[in-house]
Design a protein around this motif. Structure first.
Motif, PDB file in Angstrom:
ATOM      1  N   LEU A   1    -133.590  -6.315  49.325  1.00 15.49           N
ATOM      2  CA  LEU A   1    -133.037  -6.905  48.102  1.00 15.49           C
ATOM      3  C   LEU A   1    -131.629  -6.353  47.957  1.00 15.49           C
ATOM      4  CD1 LEU A   1    -136.160  -6.376  45.795  1.00 15.49           C
ATOM      5  CD2 LEU A   1    -135.523  -8.473  47.018  1.00 15.49           C
ATOM      6  N   SER A   2    -130.674  -7.145  48.419  1.00 15.61           N
ATOM      7  CA  SER A   2    -129.289  -6.688  48.492  1.00 15.61           C
ATOM      8  C   SER A   2    -128.535  -7.123  47.233  1.00 15.61           C
ATOM      9  CB  SER A   2    -128.638  -7.296  49.745  1.00 15.61           C
ATOM     10  OG  SER A   2    -127.286  -6.930  49.833  1.00 15.61           O
ATOM     11  N   ILE A   3    -127.909  -6.154  46.581  1.00 14.09           N
ATOM     12  CA  ILE A   3    -127.117  -6.462  45.385  1.00 14.09           C
ATOM     13  C   ILE A   3    -125.733  -6.900  45.856  1.00 14.09           C
ATOM     14  CG2 ILE A   3    -126.178  -5.550  43.231  1.00 14.09           C
ATOM     15  CD1 ILE A   3    -128.454  -3.442  43.337  1.00 14.09           C
TER      16      ILE A   3
ATOM     17  N   ALA B   1    -140.295  -3.336  49.379  1.00 12.81           N
ATOM     18  CA  ALA B   1    -139.033  -3.923  48.921  1.00 12.81           C
ATOM     19  C   ALA B   1    -137.985  -2.823  48.832  1.00 12.81           C
ATOM     20  CB  ALA B   1    -139.223  -4.586  47.557  1.00 12.81           C
ATOM     21  N   VAL B   2    -136.865  -3.029  49.536  1.00  8.80           N
ATOM     22  CA  VAL B   2    -135.814  -2.021  49.593  1.00  8.80           C
ATOM     23  C   VAL B   2    -134.568  -2.573  48.897  1.00  8.80           C
ATOM     24  CG1 VAL B   2    -134.387  -0.585  51.089  1.00  8.80           C
ATOM     25  CG2 VAL B   2    -136.723  -1.197  51.797  1.00  8.80           C
ATOM     26  N   VAL B   3    -134.192  -1.958  47.786  1.00  8.14           N
ATOM     27  CA  VAL B   3    -132.961  -2.339  47.087  1.00  8.14           C
ATOM     28  C   VAL B   3    -131.790  -1.690  47.820  1.00  8.14           C
ATOM     29  CG1 VAL B   3    -131.651  -2.135  44.936  1.00  8.14           C
ATOM     30  CG2 VAL B   3    -134.115  -2.605  44.869  1.00  8.14           C
ATOM     31  N   CYS B   4    -130.781  -2.494  48.148  1.00  9.52           N
ATOM     32  CA  CYS B   4    -129.666  -1.953  48.919  1.00  9.52           C
ATOM     33  C   CYS B   4    -128.369  -2.644  48.521  1.00  9.52           C
ATOM     34  CB  CYS B   4    -129.935  -2.096  50.415  1.00  9.52           C
ATOM     35  SG  CYS B   4    -130.253  -3.772  50.981  1.00  9.52           S
ATOM     36  N   ASN B   5    -127.255  -2.112  49.010  1.00 11.39           N
ATOM     37  CA  ASN B   5    -125.969  -2.769  48.758  1.00 11.39           C
ATOM     38  C   ASN B   5    -124.992  -2.506  49.898  1.00 11.39           C
ATOM     39  OD1 ASN B   5    -123.879  -0.628  47.903  1.00 11.39           O
ATOM     40  ND2 ASN B   5    -125.664  -0.106  46.660  1.00 11.39           N
ATOM     41  N   ARG B   6    -123.900  -3.254  49.876  1.00 12.72           N
ATOM     42  CA  ARG B   6    -122.941  -3.240  50.979  1.00 12.72           C
ATOM     43  C   ARG B   6    -122.327  -1.870  51.187  1.00 12.72           C
ATOM     44  NH1 ARG B   6    -119.740  -8.819  49.258  1.00 12.72           N
ATOM     45  NH2 ARG B   6    -121.524 -10.226  49.560  1.00 12.72           N
ATOM     46  N   SER B   7    -122.042  -1.170  50.097  1.00 13.26           N
ATOM     47  CA  SER B   7    -121.315   0.098  50.227  1.00 13.26           C
ATOM     48  C   SER B   7    -122.149   1.148  50.956  1.00 13.26           C
ATOM     49  CB  SER B   7    -120.855   0.597  48.859  1.00 13.26           C
ATOM     50  OG  SER B   7    -121.959   0.869  48.044  1.00 13.26           O
ATOM     51  N   GLU B   8    -123.468   0.986  50.957  1.00 11.32           N
ATOM     52  CA  GLU B   8    -124.320   1.923  51.702  1.00 11.32           C
ATOM     53  C   GLU B   8    -124.091   1.818  53.204  1.00 11.32           C
ATOM     54  OE1 GLU B   8    -127.973   1.902  48.462  1.00 11.32           O
ATOM     55  OE2 GLU B   8    -128.043   0.576  50.199  1.00 11.32           O
TER      56      GLU B   8
ATOM     57  N   ALA C   1    -123.237  -6.053  54.156  1.00 10.02           N
ATOM     58  CA  ALA C   1    -124.578  -6.411  53.683  1.00 10.02           C
ATOM     59  C   ALA C   1    -125.488  -6.679  54.876  1.00 10.02           C
ATOM     60  CB  ALA C   1    -124.511  -7.636  52.775  1.00 10.02           C
ATOM     61  N   ALA C   2    -124.957  -7.380  55.875  1.00 11.07           N
ATOM     62  CA  ALA C   2    -125.741  -7.649  57.084  1.00 11.07           C
ATOM     63  C   ALA C   2    -126.121  -6.348  57.771  1.00 11.07           C
ATOM     64  CB  ALA C   2    -124.942  -8.537  58.035  1.00 11.07           C
ATOM     65  N   ARG C   3    -125.159  -5.438  57.907  1.00 10.02           N
ATOM     66  CA  ARG C   3    -125.443  -4.154  58.571  1.00 10.02           C
ATOM     67  C   ARG C   3    -126.522  -3.388  57.822  1.00 10.02           C
ATOM     68  NH1 ARG C   3    -119.333  -2.155  60.182  1.00 10.02           N
ATOM     69  NH2 ARG C   3    -118.895  -3.941  61.553  1.00 10.02           N
ATOM     70  N   ARG C   4    -126.435  -3.384  56.494  1.00 10.35           N
ATOM     71  CA  ARG C   4    -127.402  -2.639  55.687  1.00 10.35           C
ATOM     72  C   ARG C   4    -128.798  -3.263  55.806  1.00 10.35           C
ATOM     73  NH1 ARG C   4    -129.839   1.113  54.621  1.00 10.35           N
ATOM     74  NH2 ARG C   4    -130.408   1.810  52.541  1.00 10.35           N
ATOM     75  N   CYS C   5    -128.863  -4.589  55.736  1.00 11.36           N
ATOM     76  CA  CYS C   5    -130.169  -5.258  55.846  1.00 11.36           C
ATOM     77  C   CYS C   5    -130.763  -5.056  57.240  1.00 11.36           C
ATOM     78  CB  CYS C   5    -130.043  -6.739  55.527  1.00 11.36           C
ATOM     79  SG  CYS C   5    -129.598  -7.037  53.789  1.00 11.36           S
ATOM     80  N   ASN C   6    -129.927  -5.042  58.269  1.00  5.52           N
ATOM     81  CA  ASN C   6    -130.410  -4.752  59.620  1.00  5.52           C
ATOM     82  C   ASN C   6    -130.926  -3.318  59.709  1.00  5.52           C
ATOM     83  OD1 ASN C   6    -129.768  -7.327  60.487  1.00  5.52           O
ATOM     84  ND2 ASN C   6    -127.797  -6.742  61.379  1.00  5.52           N
ATOM     85  N   ALA C   7    -130.204  -2.377  59.088  1.00  6.02           N
ATOM     86  CA  ALA C   7    -130.619  -0.968  59.136  1.00  6.02           C
ATOM     87  C   ALA C   7    -131.951  -0.757  58.417  1.00  6.02           C
ATOM     88  CB  ALA C   7    -129.545  -0.082  58.514  1.00  6.02           C
TER      89      ALA C   7
ATOM     90  N   LYS D   1    -116.705 -20.298  59.380  1.00 11.10           N
ATOM     91  CA  LYS D   1    -116.104 -19.022  58.959  1.00 11.10           C
ATOM     92  C   LYS D   1    -115.552 -19.077  57.538  1.00 11.10           C
ATOM     93  CE  LYS D   1    -114.925 -16.739  63.255  1.00 11.10           C
ATOM     94  NZ  LYS D   1    -113.891 -16.447  64.244  1.00 11.10           N
ATOM     95  N   SER D   2    -115.155 -20.267  57.094  1.00  8.61           N
ATOM     96  CA  SER D   2    -114.598 -20.401  55.746  1.00  8.61           C
ATOM     97  C   SER D   2    -115.690 -20.496  54.678  1.00  8.61           C
ATOM     98  CB  SER D   2    -113.707 -21.637  55.687  1.00  8.61           C
ATOM     99  OG  SER D   2    -114.451 -22.783  56.058  1.00  8.61           O
ATOM    100  N   ASP D   3    -116.965 -20.614  55.105  1.00  8.56           N
ATOM    101  CA  ASP D   3    -118.062 -20.704  54.133  1.00  8.56           C
ATOM    102  C   ASP D   3    -118.336 -19.336  53.508  1.00  8.56           C
ATOM    103  OD1 ASP D   3    -118.431 -23.385  54.675  1.00  8.56           O
ATOM    104  OD2 ASP D   3    -120.053 -23.064  56.121  1.00  8.56           O
ATOM    105  N   ARG D   4    -118.879 -19.364  52.275  1.00 12.58           N
ATOM    106  CA  ARG D   4    -119.201 -18.121  51.567  1.00 12.58           C
ATOM    107  C   ARG D   4    -120.158 -17.239  52.381  1.00 12.58           C
ATOM    108  NH1 ARG D   4    -121.671 -20.473  46.189  1.00 12.58           N
ATOM    109  NH2 ARG D   4    -121.576 -22.387  47.383  1.00 12.58           N
ATOM    110  N   GLY D   5    -119.817 -15.976  52.508  1.00  8.55           N
ATOM    111  CA  GLY D   5    -120.739 -15.010  53.105  1.00  8.55           C
ATOM    112  C   GLY D   5    -121.010 -15.203  54.588  1.00  8.55           C
ATOM    113  N   TYR D   6    -120.099 -15.880  55.292  1.00  9.04           N
ATOM    114  CA  TYR D   6    -120.333 -16.254  56.684  1.00  9.04           C
ATOM    115  C   TYR D   6    -120.855 -15.093  57.541  1.00  9.04           C
ATOM    116  CZ  TYR D   6    -119.214 -17.553  61.506  1.00  9.04           C
ATOM    117  OH  TYR D   6    -119.281 -17.787  62.855  1.00  9.04           O
ATOM    118  N   TYR D   7    -120.201 -13.927  57.448  1.00 11.26           N
ATOM    119  CA  TYR D   7    -120.576 -12.820  58.345  1.00 11.26           C
ATOM    120  C   TYR D   7    -121.903 -12.170  57.958  1.00 11.26           C
ATOM    121  CZ  TYR D   7    -116.208 -13.316  60.786  1.00 11.26           C
ATOM    122  OH  TYR D   7    -115.180 -13.824  61.545  1.00 11.26           O
ATOM    123  N   TYR D   8    -122.283 -12.297  56.704  1.00 17.62           N
ATOM    124  CA  TYR D   8    -123.634 -11.847  56.295  1.00 17.62           C
ATOM    125  C   TYR D   8    -124.688 -12.693  57.009  1.00 17.62           C
ATOM    126  CZ  TYR D   8    -127.698 -11.839  53.075  1.00 17.62           C
ATOM    127  OH  TYR D   8    -128.955 -11.819  52.524  1.00 17.62           O
ATOM    128  N   PHE D   9    -124.489 -14.011  56.964  1.00 18.05           N
ATOM    129  CA  PHE D   9    -125.477 -14.899  57.580  1.00 18.05           C
ATOM    130  C   PHE D   9    -125.445 -14.817  59.100  1.00 18.05           C
ATOM    131  CE2 PHE D   9    -124.799 -16.769  53.393  1.00 18.05           C
ATOM    132  CZ  PHE D   9    -126.108 -16.877  52.963  1.00 18.05           C
TER     133      PHE D   9
END
Ligand SMILES: [Zn+2]
Length: 188
Positions: free
Chosen positions: A9-11, A51-58, A67-73, A133-141
């Motif tokens: 659950l990424s904020i 359920a793991v609450v997480c965020n990008r800065s972690e 966010a992608a890196r954190r969700c993968n971790a 690449k111009s779509d919202r959140g491209y690198y997260y997805f």
């Protein structure tokens, strides 16, 4: 026994940038979901999920790739990032973003979008496939290794009705999202 599924659950956004601010001025995207995401977590845990609450800065940054890196971790089986929307055109409603090539991402998006619309009763703006690449959140997805979604339940930073509705119904929304996630894992 079934292995326990893990949901990230990424904020959205970060403590540093916060994202957009509600028309009520009460919260940024980050602070709003920080205040409420525990209800999604509690319902998921009640239903038998981790359920793991997480965020990008972690993961060391503030952009979607972190966010992608954190969700993968976290090793999640499903990643869900929480936002709210804004526009300068006066539109309102509910959207869910998913990676265009992910069948299971689309399935989860359909179930959660329907659940959010059922609670909020705002215009159903449907699913938004992310591909360019111009779509919202491209690198997260692109970089998440599991089905991943971004939720935009309301245009709370630009539309007063959307903001009020989100604030009034957020508890029911959180429970409905958790139950839709459970519904997804029943189907895949
Ligand atoms: Zn956002």
């Amino acid at each position: 026994m079934r292995e326990m599924k893990v949901v990230a659950l990424s904020i959205g956004h970060s403590p540093q940038d916060g994202g957009s601010v509600m028309t009520s001025r009460k919260h940024s995207e980050f602070s709003f979901w920080t205040a409420h995401i525990g209800k999604v977590k509690d319902e998921l845990e009640r239903l038998g999920y981790e359920a793991v609450v997480c965020n990008r800065s972690e993961a060391g940054g503030t952009t979607p790739i972190y966010a992608a890196r954190r969700c993968n971790a976290v090793g999640a089986d499903l990643a869900v990032e929480f936002h709210f929307n804004g526009a300068d055109t006066g539109i309102g409603g509910t959207e869910t973003l998913y990676w265009y090539a992910s069948k299971n991402g689309k399935k989860a998006a359909e179930l959660i979008q329907a659940a959010m619309c059922d609670v909020l009763r705002l215009p159903d703006r449907g699913l938004k496939p992310i591909k360019c690449k111009s779509d919202r959140g491209y690198y997260y997805f692109k970089d998440t290794r599991m089905p991943a979604l971004m939720l935009e339940p309301a245009f709370a930073s630009s539309h007063v009705t959307d903001c009020d509705r989100l604030e009034e119904r957020v508890d029911a929304l959180c429970v409905a999202i958790a139950r839709a996630i459970d519904g997804y894992f029943q189907q895949v």
